[in-house]
Scaffold this active site. Structure first.
Site, PDB file in Angstrom:
ATOM      1  N   SER A  75      41.371 -20.201  -2.053  1.00 31.30           N
ATOM      2  CA  SER A  75      41.979 -20.513  -3.346  1.00 31.30           C
ATOM      3  C   SER A  75      43.223 -21.372  -3.185  1.00 31.30           C
ATOM      4  CB  SER A  75      42.263 -19.275  -4.202  1.00 31.30           C
ATOM      5  OG  SER A  75      42.465 -19.701  -5.538  1.00 31.30           O
ATOM      6  N   HIS A  80      57.358 -23.719  -6.077  1.00 29.92           N
ATOM      7  CA  HIS A  80      58.159 -24.600  -6.928  1.00 29.92           C
ATOM      8  C   HIS A  80      59.613 -24.154  -6.799  1.00 29.92           C
ATOM      9  CE1 HIS A  80      54.376 -25.797  -8.816  1.00 29.92           C
ATOM     10  NE2 HIS A  80      54.089 -24.512  -8.862  1.00 29.92           N
ATOM     11  N   CYS A  95      40.861 -15.124  -2.219  1.00 27.38           N
ATOM     12  CA  CYS A  95      39.664 -14.322  -2.374  1.00 27.38           C
ATOM     13  C   CYS A  95      39.138 -13.972  -0.983  1.00 27.38           C
ATOM     14  CB  CYS A  95      38.605 -15.041  -3.210  1.00 27.38           C
ATOM     15  SG  CYS A  95      38.122 -16.651  -2.571  1.00 27.38           S
TER      16      CYS A  95
END
Length: 143
Positions: A75, A80, A95
């Site tokens: 995934s 940020h 996952c």
């Protein structure tokens, strides 16, 4: 629920992944504007999560701030930064049974030297007893 995308009775009961949202506060400003440091931290976080790094993208904002994204076979990880407030927002979704997103969160908490943090962790891909239907959306209820 008329807008659901799966037939009634066929809801996935097994989580397909694990999602961690990590909020880091009071981090040293110089780390949060250092593109090389953040790129290295992103790569190491992917390793700590036992995930396969496929590609990464980083962007330096001016006058300050960095966004870094890791595309994983399992995934993604995103980082940020807001150096002006000492804040870092991290999103890790993996996952597979072999992954360890919590290990990546622990690593990022340490390397960003956060003075405070919040970690939310929840399974993806199943409805749990903590979810309550609200019209066409779901609300996560505290347990």
């Amino acid at each position: 629920m008329e807008n659901q995308s799966y037939p009634v009775g066929e809801t996935c009961l097994v989580p397909v992944g694990s999602h961690c949202i990590l909020e880091l506060y009071n981090c040293p400003t110089d780390l949060l504007n250092n593109l090389v440091f953040i790129r290295h931290s992103l790569q190491e976080a992917a390793k700590r999560a036992k995930s396969t790094l496929l590609k990464e993208i980083t962007h330096q904002f001016h006058p300050y701030g960095v966004t870094a994204l890791a595309l994983l076979a399992e995934s993604h990880i995103s980082i940020h930064t807001w150096p002006e407030t000492g804040y870092v927002a991290v999103d890790i979704f993996t996952c597979g049974q072999h992954t360890e997103p919590e290990a990546a969160c622990k690593f990022l908490l340490q390397v960003f030297q956060a003075g405070d943090h919040v970690l939310l962790h929840f399974p993806r891909g199943r409805l749990t007893p903590q979810l309550q239907e609200l019209g066409n959306s779901l609300l996560l209820q505290p347990s």
